[in-house]
Design a protein around this motif. Structure first.
Motif, PDB file in Angstrom:
ATOM      1  N   VAL A 201     -12.408  24.228 -66.805  1.00 34.40           N
ATOM      2  CA  VAL A 201     -11.021  24.001 -66.354  1.00 34.40           C
ATOM      3  C   VAL A 201     -10.552  25.034 -65.344  1.00 34.40           C
ATOM      4  CG1 VAL A 201     -10.268  22.749 -68.399  1.00 34.40           C
ATOM      5  CG2 VAL A 201     -10.215  25.248 -68.412  1.00 34.40           C
ATOM      6  N   THR A 202     -11.246  26.174 -65.252  1.00 33.11           N
ATOM      7  CA  THR A 202     -10.791  27.202 -64.307  1.00 33.11           C
ATOM      8  C   THR A 202     -11.172  26.876 -62.871  1.00 33.11           C
ATOM      9  OG1 THR A 202     -12.816  28.510 -64.532  1.00 33.11           O
ATOM     10  CG2 THR A 202     -11.033  28.945 -66.117  1.00 33.11           C
ATOM     11  N   MET A 203     -12.118  25.935 -62.681  1.00 36.54           N
ATOM     12  CA  MET A 203     -12.586  25.624 -61.331  1.00 36.54           C
ATOM     13  C   MET A 203     -11.776  24.489 -60.719  1.00 36.54           C
ATOM     14  SD  MET A 203     -16.721  26.065 -61.508  1.00 36.54           S
ATOM     15  CE  MET A 203     -16.873  26.235 -59.742  1.00 36.54           C
ATOM     16  N   THR A 204     -11.458  24.641 -59.439  1.00 37.12           N
ATOM     17  CA  THR A 204     -10.720  23.619 -58.709  1.00 37.12           C
ATOM     18  C   THR A 204     -11.675  22.841 -57.814  1.00 37.12           C
ATOM     19  OG1 THR A 204     -10.279  25.047 -56.820  1.00 37.12           O
ATOM     20  CG2 THR A 204      -8.714  25.164 -58.665  1.00 37.12           C
ATOM     21  N   LEU A 205     -11.191  21.726 -57.257  1.00 34.08           N
ATOM     22  CA  LEU A 205     -12.015  20.973 -56.311  1.00 34.08           C
ATOM     23  C   LEU A 205     -12.380  21.826 -55.104  1.00 34.08           C
ATOM     24  CD1 LEU A 205     -10.483  17.375 -56.276  1.00 34.08           C
ATOM     25  CD2 LEU A 205     -12.724  18.065 -57.126  1.00 34.08           C
ATOM     26  N   ALA A 206     -11.452  22.691 -54.693  1.00 39.15           N
ATOM     27  CA  ALA A 206     -11.725  23.583 -53.553  1.00 39.15           C
ATOM     28  C   ALA A 206     -12.879  24.532 -53.881  1.00 39.15           C
ATOM     29  CB  ALA A 206     -10.472  24.373 -53.188  1.00 39.15           C
ATOM     30  N   ASP A 207     -12.895  25.065 -55.117  1.00 41.07           N
ATOM     31  CA  ASP A 207     -13.996  25.941 -55.535  1.00 41.07           C
ATOM     32  C   ASP A 207     -15.330  25.202 -55.475  1.00 41.07           C
ATOM     33  OD1 ASP A 207     -12.283  28.059 -56.130  1.00 41.07           O
ATOM     34  OD2 ASP A 207     -12.037  27.440 -58.218  1.00 41.07           O
ATOM     35  N   LEU A 208     -15.309  23.967 -55.975  1.00 40.27           N
ATOM     36  CA  LEU A 208     -16.544  23.206 -56.105  1.00 40.27           C
ATOM     37  C   LEU A 208     -17.134  22.782 -54.765  1.00 40.27           C
ATOM     38  CD1 LEU A 208     -15.454  21.096 -59.179  1.00 40.27           C
ATOM     39  CD2 LEU A 208     -17.275  22.805 -59.148  1.00 40.27           C
ATOM     40  N   SER A 209     -16.314  22.746 -53.728  1.00 45.08           N
ATOM     41  CA  SER A 209     -16.816  22.358 -52.399  1.00 45.08           C
ATOM     42  C   SER A 209     -16.997  23.550 -51.462  1.00 45.08           C
ATOM     43  CB  SER A 209     -15.858  21.342 -51.759  1.00 45.08           C
ATOM     44  OG  SER A 209     -14.580  21.931 -51.573  1.00 45.08           O
ATOM     45  N   ASP A 210     -16.681  24.760 -51.943  1.00 46.45           N
ATOM     46  CA  ASP A 210     -16.723  25.950 -51.087  1.00 46.45           C
ATOM     47  C   ASP A 210     -18.100  26.604 -51.138  1.00 46.45           C
ATOM     48  OD1 ASP A 210     -16.342  28.248 -49.674  1.00 46.45           O
ATOM     49  OD2 ASP A 210     -14.897  29.153 -51.060  1.00 46.45           O
ATOM     50  N   PRO A 211     -18.860  26.591 -50.014  1.00 49.56           N
ATOM     51  CA  PRO A 211     -20.203  27.185 -50.036  1.00 49.56           C
ATOM     52  C   PRO A 211     -20.192  28.693 -50.264  1.00 49.56           C
ATOM     53  CG  PRO A 211     -19.587  26.573 -47.792  1.00 49.56           C
ATOM     54  CD  PRO A 211     -18.530  26.012 -48.694  1.00 49.56           C
ATOM     55  N   ARG A 212     -19.015  29.317 -50.165  1.00 49.52           N
ATOM     56  CA  ARG A 212     -18.942  30.757 -50.413  1.00 49.52           C
ATOM     57  C   ARG A 212     -18.429  31.068 -51.817  1.00 49.52           C
ATOM     58  NH1 ARG A 212     -22.162  30.575 -47.587  1.00 49.52           N
ATOM     59  NH2 ARG A 212     -22.470  31.404 -45.512  1.00 49.52           N
TER      60      ARG A 212
END
Length: 686
Positions: A201-212
């Motif tokens: 739950v701590t991860m967002t869609l932005a986190d999951l698509s961010d290569p960094r």
């Protein structure tokens, strides 16, 4: 058990399932670990049917009211659902199996996930994903996002998630929680994989698509390290072999240079000196020579061949097409003049009797320079003393073909290897994939060459273009007309070239037109080219067989029909058939409207630049590394997760890490090679 363990051995799956996963490229535990989701969906919420909106992706809990097959123009399965509030919706299946109807027994409850579509009957879900609930069972919703994997026919998302969940359970047993990369501040591998396959739950869609994001960065860094280590390993292996010393002897080379009607450029002289020094050592040369179209790579290669032959060894020049091999053999013979050097051609279509005699001459050392295609490494070819391999247009060969030719070298000596390319390898690729090669660049064109003027023109102006061709030929110069690339059929492509040649001859009756394509036999091709070189033919209509190697200084106009169908590298190579003298030269790129965005981008790049390196960088951006390097011909993509263009800022730190591991023989080296490159090491040594 480790990452290289086959799925069928590690997990309880059927042969049929294993075969299906293999079609998607997933055959080992590591393949499953690194088979990352394409996107993520939010399945942590239940939407009542009354809360549906058209086009929204929804997840609802409901029970079956009834199910029926409706026979319209096409049979459909339609299921009516009711949720706890009494609201109704329908499921619609346009494709279904006869026994699928039995699943939808009245009163059966489930979780239904799909896109809501407004219809005359209320909302519908088409082909939803279904999770059935036992009687009285309450739905258990995931925390965080649900991964959606790239898939193929026969494998459902549920099967992917089950497979990868099981593979991750085994990863807990065989992946360390601490290693040399986690010591660099990156997450351990298991944590990174878990974060991407089972996001919390701590991860967002932005986190999951961010290569960094740290999880992505760990996997990208690991894969880049694995490739770098394989390159270092290849270099060490090559350097451990012994090659024949081929000392520099300038007598034949000087005689050759004295009889040439031109002088070598300083860039050619520099690169030749680098090659000569390599050949004189007992360490196998592995040198990549990059030179733009028309920069004089053939002469540099010939000087290397002479150094090899003078030392008593044979040299081989391998070209990707029969036409190019024929052109090389003709050009080398012409350049050598009266020098006492024997040159032979070996291609698959060489007549049987001729081939038998040529194979005997190769085996007894009578032929000193052998030019050919993939026929050069067939089983029946045996070399007397192979000292040098020259591979032209290396990206056009599968790496396994280069490996096969290297294995033809003398039992006691590895052959020196010289790799030529007129498709410059962008700096990013050269750093990562050709680290085992020493790189030389011929960065100057011969004196007097003028930049080729390129124009992009609609094929609605075809009659104007034909008039331009006629005018150029009547002034005493020559032209090429390249017919469209028709990938589906070489036969159709050749028929198209024949029709074009006939039309141009009809419209330009005073111009001598000839035709050249890949389905002509060797003698026919050689006769046409000889006529064109001699000026007996003014307009050469051809397929892409003239892409490389054809060198006629009097040809100043290149027409490429339907240019939007060609890739950048191919357009640049074709354009390079003109501009090979001090005469002003032109290239007209004719296109068929409407143009797609990528085609428009390619044609604009060609109009704006004559620089092969600029074009190669753009080609990398458009096509990707695998095609540019030729590795797609092995069936292996170059990288699974990393992207050289996007991740090039990581390369310096990756190289520092790998170099230090190599010096200390760190245990992580074998771990990474087994995990990422198991079974592909031989390709990297080619």
């Amino acid at each position: 058990m480790n990452g290289a363990t086959p799925l069928s051995e590690a997990l309880s799956i059927s042969d049929k399932a294993a075969a299906n996963f293999a079609k998607a490229g997933v055959e080992t535990l590591a393949h499953a670990w690194f088979y990352l989701p394409r996107r993520y969906e939010n399945r942590a919420q239940i939407t009542p049917i009354s809360g549906f909106s058209d086009g929204a992706t929804v997840q609802t809990v409901a029970q079956v009211v009834n199910a029926e097959v409706i026979a319209r123009r096409k049979r459909m399965l339609v299921v009516t659902l009711r949720d706890e509030a009494g609201a109704l919706c329908r499921l619609r299946f346009f494709r279904f199996y006869p026994n699928q109807l039995r699943q939808f027994s009245e009163g059966r409850r489930g979780i239904f996930y799909g896109k809501a579509v407004a219809s005359d009957y209320g909302y519908e879900l088409h082909h939803p994903e279904i999770q059935w609930l036992a009687e009285g069972e309450q739905p258990v919703l995931p925390e965080g996002y649900t991964p959606i994997y790239p898939t193929i026919k026969g494998i459902s998302q549920k099967q992917w998630r089950n497979l990868i969940d099981k593979a991750l359970t085994l990863a807990e047993q065989c992946l360390p929680r601490k290693d040399a990369l986690s010591e660099q501040g990156l997450p351990d591998l298991l944590s990174a994989l878990t974060a991407l396959h089972q996001p919390d739950v701590t991860m967002t869609l932005a986190d999951l698509s961010d290569p960094r994001h740290p999880a992505h960065k760990r996997l990208i860094t690991e894969e880049l390290c694995a490739h770098r280590l394989s390159v270092l390993h290849a270099r060490a292996q090559l350097r451990s072999k012994v090659a024949a010393k081929l000392p520099a002897d300038d007598r034949l080379q000087n005689t050759l240079l004295e009889q040439l009607p031109f002088k070598m450029t300083s860039a050619q002289q520099r690169v030749s000196a680098e090659i000569a020094a390599d050949l004189a050592r007992d360490v196998p040369m592995m040198r990549l020579v990059q030179g733009d179209v028309g920069s004089g790579k053939t002469l540099v290669a010939l000087l290397a061949c002479l150094q090899c032959v003078t030392a008593g060894y044979q040299a081989v020049l391998m070209a990707p097409t029969e036409l190019l091999a024929e052109q090389h053999a003709t050009n080398l013979t012409r350049l050598l003049g009266d020098l006492p050097i024997s040159v032979g051609l070996l291609v698959s279509k060489t007549p049987a009797a001729e081939k038998k005699a040529r194979l005997a001459a190769i085996a007894n050392g009578e032929l000193q320079i052998i030019v050919g295609t993939h026929a050069l490494f067939q089983q029946q070819v045996s070399y007397h003393a192979l000292g040098l391999l020259v591979i032209d247009e290396q990206h056009r060969f599968g790496v396994h073909q280069r490996l096969a030719l290297q294995q033809k070298s003398h039992e006691q000596h590895a052959a020196h290897q010289l790799v030529l390319t007129a498709t410059p390898i962008p700096r990013t690729l050269a750093m990562s994939q050709y680290g085992e090669l020493d790189v030389s660049v011929i960065d100057a064109l011969p004196t007097g060459r003028k930049p080729i003027t390129t124009a992009v023109i609609s094929n609605t102006k075809r009659s104007d273009v034909i008039a331009r061709v006629g005018a150029v030929c009547r002034e005493g110069q020559q032209a090429y007309w390249v017919c469209p690339l028709i990938e589906e059929s070489e036969v159709i492509e050749c028929e198209n070239a024949e029709a074009t040649a006939a039309q141009l001859q009809a419209e330009l009756p005073d111009i001598r037109v000839a035709l050249l394509h890949g389905r002509m036999n060797s003698q026919q091709r050689q006769e046409v080219m000889a006529d064109f070189v001699a000026g007996n033919v003014q307009l050469l209509v051809a397929t892409t067989v003239i892409e490389v190697g054809v060198d006629v200084g009097n040809a100043t106009l290149m027409i490429i029909e339907n240019a939007e169908r060609f890739g950048l590298a191919q357009l640049h190579q074709l354009r390079g058939r003109v501009g090979r003298s001090d005469l002003a030269s032109f290239c007209l790129l004719m296109y068929q409207a409407p143009l797609g965005e990528i085609a428009k981008r390619r044609l604009n790049i060609m109009r704006e630049s004559n620089d092969g390196f600029v074009i190669a960088e753009e080609d990398l951006n458009i096509r990707g590394a695998g095609e540019l390097l030729g590795v797609r011909q092995t069936g292996d993509a170059l990288f699974r997760i990393a992207d050289l263009e996007r991740d090039q800022d990581l390369l310096p730190s990756v190289h520092r890490l790998c170099d230090s591991w190599q010096q200390t023989q760190h245990p992580i080296i074998n771990e990474l090679l087994n995990r990422w490159l198991s079974g592909r090491e031989q390709y990297l040594r080619a």
